[in-house]
Scaffold this motif. Structure first.
Motif, mmCIF file in Angstrom:
data_model
loop_
_atom_site.group_PDB
_atom_site.id
_atom_site.type_symbol
_atom_site.label_atom_id
_atom_site.label_comp_id
_atom_site.label_asym_id
_atom_site.label_seq_id
_atom_site.Cartn_x
_atom_site.Cartn_y
_atom_site.Cartn_z
ATOM 1 N N VAL A 169 4.864 1.456 26.762
ATOM 2 C CA VAL A 169 5.420 2.680 26.185
ATOM 3 C C VAL A 169 6.904 2.843 26.534
ATOM 4 C CG1 VAL A 169 5.339 5.205 26.347
ATOM 5 C CG2 VAL A 169 3.221 3.900 26.046
ATOM 6 N N ILE A 173 10.082 3.269 23.954
ATOM 7 C CA ILE A 173 10.945 4.454 23.909
ATOM 8 C C ILE A 173 12.411 4.055 24.116
ATOM 9 C CG2 ILE A 173 11.533 6.584 25.122
ATOM 10 C CD1 ILE A 173 8.619 7.158 25.490
ATOM 11 N N MET A 176 13.766 2.548 20.957
ATOM 12 C CA MET A 176 14.045 3.530 19.894
ATOM 13 C C MET A 176 15.275 4.365 20.216
ATOM 14 S SD MET A 176 10.329 4.727 18.475
ATOM 15 C CE MET A 176 9.395 4.728 19.976
ATOM 16 N N ARG A 177 15.443 4.725 21.484
ATOM 17 C CA ARG A 177 16.614 5.516 21.890
ATOM 18 C C ARG A 177 17.900 4.765 21.587
ATOM 19 N NH1 ARG A 177 14.739 8.262 26.656
ATOM 20 N NH2 ARG A 177 13.490 9.971 25.829
ATOM 21 N N ASN A 178 17.851 3.421 21.767
ATOM 22 C CA ASN A 178 19.077 2.633 21.654
ATOM 23 C C ASN A 178 19.299 2.077 20.250
ATOM 24 O OD1 ASN A 178 19.719 2.993 24.389
ATOM 25 N ND2 ASN A 178 18.209 1.430 24.941
ATOM 26 N N LEU A 182 17.185 3.732 12.907
ATOM 27 C CA LEU A 182 15.768 3.990 12.625
ATOM 28 C C LEU A 182 15.623 4.672 11.267
ATOM 29 C CD1 LEU A 182 14.503 5.264 16.095
ATOM 30 C CD2 LEU A 182 14.127 3.023 15.048
ATOM 31 N N ILE A 189 4.485 2.828 15.273
ATOM 32 C CA ILE A 189 5.190 1.584 15.579
ATOM 33 C C ILE A 189 4.219 0.452 15.266
ATOM 34 C CG2 ILE A 189 6.145 0.158 17.422
ATOM 35 C CD1 ILE A 189 7.236 2.562 18.714
ATOM 36 N N LEU A 204 2.953 7.595 16.931
ATOM 37 C CA LEU A 204 4.008 8.130 17.786
ATOM 38 C C LEU A 204 3.455 9.180 18.745
ATOM 39 C CD1 LEU A 204 7.108 8.460 15.455
ATOM 40 C CD2 LEU A 204 6.438 6.600 16.974
ATOM 41 N N ILE A 207 2.207 7.590 21.785
ATOM 42 C CA ILE A 207 3.292 7.125 22.654
ATOM 43 C C ILE A 207 3.875 8.298 23.442
ATOM 44 C CG2 ILE A 207 5.600 6.082 22.667
ATOM 45 C CD1 ILE A 207 4.790 4.377 20.346
ATOM 46 N N MET A 208 4.057 9.417 22.731
ATOM 47 C CA MET A 208 4.640 10.603 23.360
ATOM 48 C C MET A 208 3.790 11.110 24.510
ATOM 49 S SD MET A 208 7.252 11.300 21.484
ATOM 50 C CE MET A 208 7.688 13.005 21.422
ATOM 51 N N ARG A 212 4.979 5.848 30.749
ATOM 52 C CA ARG A 212 5.826 4.713 30.373
ATOM 53 C C ARG A 212 5.178 3.360 30.651
ATOM 54 N NH1 ARG A 212 11.381 5.414 29.391
ATOM 55 N NH2 ARG A 212 11.712 3.276 30.069
#
Lengths: 465, 465
Positions: A169, A173, A176-178, A182, A189, A204, A207-208, A212
Motif C-alpha cells: 500500500v 500511495i 500516486m503522490r509523485n 494521473l 489500481i 482505492l 488502499i485508503m 502502508r
C-alpha cells in the motif's frame, strides 16, 4: 412490521418528473439574451448548467437559434458540450464554431472523448480536429481509432493507473503522490505481472483504509474481469451490469494491459443499446433523433413501412382468395380484422419478451424449449378465453352460432401461432446471426395476418357456405 | 487518415454473443452432478461462477431441478445469489432454503441488498429474515423500508464515508485508516458542514494523488449533485446517466446526509426502467419474466389483449357501416387492411420515438410543437410515396383508376393521422401524469384503425358508388 409504515409513507414527489429538465422560464431567458445579443447575460445563464444540459438545450432549439447562441457564446464554449451532443447536431455545431474555439474545446478533452467525437465526423472535420491536438494526444487518438467501431478499444481510456503485483500500500500511495499525470477519474489500481498482464485490481477505498505495509495482492478484489480489446461494446455493458463492475482492465491479443473501461461509459452504452432495441422493434432507424430533419426521418422510416406494405399485400392476397365468400357474407369482412389484430398483438407481446430475454442472455439453449412450450400454452389459454368472448360477440351481433364458432376457432389458432412465431422467429434469427430486434416484427406480423385471415375465412367457407 | 485503417480493422469477435453465457456443457455437467447427488462435484462446478451467473442458471432450470440443486448445494449457498434472482423465483428459493442457510446467507449482505430482498416478500418470509439480523442491521433495514417504494431512500446504502469540510488530505487518510467499519465499496468522501449538510465530494483518486496538507475543499469535484431521499429511482438513474455521476449523496427533508447512491445501483435501475418501457409498449406486464408460469403470463397479457379486442371491435363497427358497399365491391375488403396496417405501423414508429424521447427528457414543452410538425410532415411525405405505390397496385390489380385514387388518398390521410396520434397521444398522456409507454399503444392503434377504415371505405362510397 414496516408494511404499514410503507403504506403511509409519502409517494415519491410528483414534481420529480421535471426534476432534471430546464424550466421553460430559463429557456425563455436564454433565448431572449440571444435575441438581444446580450453576451454577458447569456454567459451568466449558461454558467451554472452542466455541459450535458447545455447540449440538450442546443438540441431542442431550431437551427437558427442554435447558430446564434453558439456564435454569441463564443469562446466560453466547452469541449464537453460537444461530446454530449447528438451526432447529427454535433457536425452542424462543429461547422459553426470558429476554429480557434473548436481547438481550445477539443484540447480540454480526455482521449476517449476525442475518439468518441471523431468517430462520427467526415474526414475534413476529423483532420481539422486531429491537427489541433498535441503529438502524444493525436497519436493516442489515432491508435484508438484503429480498433473496430463499437469495440472495447474505442470505449476505453488509455490512461491506466497500474502497479506491480508485489507492491504494498505504501509504495502505491507514494507512486500516486509523485505522479503528476494521473487520469481525472479512477477507482482501482490494476495489478500487473512483469509482462504487463493484469492479474488483479485493488479498490482505492481498500488502499485508503489499509496500513502502508499491507500487500496490494492481499486486498485485491475477489472477482476480477478482464475485457479483450476487440470485444463488442454491448457485451462490455452487459458484463458491467451483470457483475456490478466499476472499472475493468482491457487487454490486447497478447493479454497485455492497454486501457481501462469505467462504468459510466458502460452505462452510456447500455442506454444506447436499449434505445436501439426499442427503436428497431418499432421499425425506426436506431440512430434516429428528435433533431433529425423531415427528410432524414422519412428516409429512416420508409424501409420498414415498405416491408410492412409487402406483408400487408400478402395478407390481402389471402383475402382475395375468399372474395366470393365475402360477397355472400359481408359479416366476414367486418369480423376478419379482429382475428388478425389480436394475433398481431399477441405475437408482439411474445416477441418483445423474447427480444428482451435474448438481450439479457436470459433466453438460452437450455430453456428455449420450455419457454416455447410456455408461449404455446399461453396462446391456448388466452385464445380459449377470447374465443368464448368473440364467439358470443359473433352470435349476438350477427345472430349466427356458426359464425361465432368460426371466429372462436380462428382466434384459438391465431393466438397459438402468434405465441409460437413471437418466440420462435427471434430465436431463429439470433441463431442465424441477425439482430432479432431488427427483423422479427415484420416476420411475426406477416405470420399472424396471413394465418389470421386464412384460418377465419377458410373455416367460414367450410362451415358457412 | 485512420478511416482506411478502421475499415481493415477486424470486426468485434463473433463469438462474443455468447461471451457471458454459461456453456451448455457446463450446464449439463451441473445437472448431472445434481442427478447423481454428487455434492463435491457440484460445489466444484459452481465455485468459479459469479453469484449473478448462478442466479441466471437457477432461473433457467425447471422448478424440480432448481429445488434439487439448492438442497444439494446446501450451506454453500451465497446471499448474493438471492439478491440477483428474479423476484418470482426468489420467493420460491427462500422457501426451499433451510432456515439456517438462509440466515447465514442474509447476514453476509449489505443493508441495501437486504432491503432489496425484503421489498418483494410476503410478511411471514419478511419477518423470518428480519429476525435473523443483528439489532443494528435490523433497525437500519426497517428504517430504509419506511421510505416510499422506488425512492432514492430504498436504493441508497446507509454506510457513508464523510468528513468535515475543513479537513485536509492527511486527516482524511488517518480517519479512514483508523475506521474498521468502512463500506465495502466507496469512491468519494462526502464533505459535510457542522449540520451534516453535504457541501461537496472528493474523489478517492484525488486524495491519493495529493499531499497530506492539501485541503479537501480544494480538490473537491467541480460538479456536485445531491439527491432528495424521496426522489423517484428512475429520476436518480437519469441523473447518473446525464451527469456521469459515480456516486451521489442522499439527503432528507432537512438537507441532512442520510446515505449515498452508487452508479452500479443506478445502472440496474436504468436497465429495469428500459425493460419496463419496452414491455409496456408491447402491452406486457412490466414485471414479466421468463420464469413466470403459464397462468401468470396469461394473466399479464390478457388485459392488453382485452383492450385490443375492444379497439378491434370499434374498428369493425366502422366497417359494418359499409357492408353494402363491400358486398358490391369486394375489392374494398381485400384492400382495406392495407390502409389500416400501414397506419398502425407508422403510428407505432412515431409513438416509440416519442416514448423514448419523453423518457430521456429530450421531448419537452420547448420543442414539442416543432416535433409534432415534423411528424405530420413525415406522414405527408411517406403518405404521398405509398399513395403512389398503392394507387398503382390498386389500378393494376383491380383495373380501376378510381379505386387506386381512393386507396392513395386514404393512405395519405391515415399516415398523417398516424404521425399526429403517435406523437400527440404520448405527450397528452405524459401531461396527464399517465405513463405514456403504458397506454399509448392502444390509443394510437385505435385511431389508425378507425381512421384507416373510415377514410378508405368512406371515400370509396363517395367516389365509386
Amino acid at each position: 412490521m414496516t408494511e404499514e409504515q410503507t403504506d403511509i409513507a409519502p409517494e415519491p414527489e410528483s414534481e420529480d418528473e421535471d426534476a432534471y429538465v430546464l424550466s421553460p422560464r430559463t429557456i425563455s431567458s436564454i433565448l431572449y439574451a440571444v435575441e438581444v445579443n446580450d453576451r454577458s447575460r447569456l454567459v451568466e445563464l449558461l454558467e451554472p448548467l452542466h455541459p450535458a444540459d447545455i447540449a440538450d438545450l442546443l438540441e431542442q432549439l431550431n437551427a437558427f437559434d442554435r447558430m446564434r447562441l453558439i456564435r454569441l457564446y463564443g469562446n466560453e464554449f466547452d469541449g464537453e458540450i460537444l461530446t454530449e451532443l447528438d451526432e447529427g447536431i454535433r457536425e452542424e455545431v462543429i461547422g459553426i464554431l470558429n476554429p480557434k474555439v473548436l481547438a481550445d474545446a477539443v484540447r480540454e478533452l480526455d482521449s476517449d472523448d476525442v475518439v468518441d467525437l471523431l468517430e462520427d465526423l467526415e474526414d475534413p472535420q476529423r483532420d481539422a480536429i486531429l491537427d489541433v491536438l498535441d503529438d502524444p494526444d493525436r497519436i493516442a487518438v489515432e491508435q484508438s481509432l484503429t480498433y473496430p467501431e463499437y469495440s472495447a478499444g474505442r470505449l476505453m481510456q488509455r490512461e491506466v493507473v497500474m502497479a506491480p503485483e508485489h507492491w504494498n500500500v505504501g509504495e502505491a500511495i507514494d507512486y500516486m503522490r509523485n505522479n503528476d499525470d494521473l487520469p481525472s477519474q479512477f477507482y482501482h489500481i490494476i495489478l500487473v505481472d512483469p509482462r504487463l498482464k493484469p492479474v488483479g485490481k485493488v479498490a482505492l477505498g481498500k488502499i485508503m483504509s489499509s496500513r502502508r505495509s499491507v500487500r496490494l495482492q492481499d486486498i485485491a478484489d475477489e472477482s476480477f474481469h478482464v475485457i479483450p480489446v476487440t470485444r463488442y461494446e454491448g457485451d462490455v455493458a452487459y458484463a458491467f451490469n451483470q457483475y456490478h463492475l466499476i472499472s475493468a482492465p482491457v487487454v490486447d491479443e497478447n493479454d497485455r494491459l492497454v486501457g481501462v473501461i469505467t462504468i459510466d461509459d458502460a452505462m452510456m452504452v447500455l442506454d444506447e443499446e436499449h434505445a436501439e432495441d426499442m427503436l428497431r422493434l418499432a421499425g425506426v432507424g436506431e440512430e434516429s433523433s428528435l433533431s433529425d430533419t423531415v427528410m432524414e426521418t422519412t428516409r429512416q422510416r420508409f424501409p420498414w413501412l415498405a416491408v410492412n406494405l409487402v406483408t400487408a399485400v400478402l395478407a390481402s392476397l389471402v383475402i382475395a382468395q375468399f372474395e366470393t365468400a365475402i360477397a355472400q357474407i359481408t359479416a366476414l369482412a367486418v369480423l376478419m380484422p379482429i382475428v388478425a389484430s389480436m394475433g398481431g398483438n399477441a405475437g408482439t407481446q411474445a416477441l418483445t419478451v423474447a427480444v428482451r430475454a435474448l438481450a439479457t442472455r436470459d433466453l438460452t439453449g437450455s430453456n428455449a424449449l420450455r419457454v416455447i412450450r410456455r408461449e404455446i400454452a399461453v396462446g391456448l389459454v388466452n385464445g380459449a378465453a377470447f374465443a368464448v368472448i368473440m364467439g358470443i360477440v359473433g352470435l349476438v351481433w350477427f345472430g349466427s352460432l356458426d359464425l361465432g364458432l368460426v371466429i372462436a376457432a380462428a382466434m384459438v389458432i391465431n393466438l397459438v401461432v402468434a405465441g409460437l412465431a413471437g418466440i420462435g422467429i427471434p430465436i431463429v434469427l439470433e441463431k442465424a446471426g441477425v439482430d432479432p430486434a431488427l427483423a422479427s416484427g415484420a416476420f411475426v406480423t406477416t405470420v399472424t395476418d396471413v394465418v389470421g385471415f386464412f384460418a377465419f375465412l377458410g373455416l367460414a367457407v367450410v362451415v358457412l357456405l
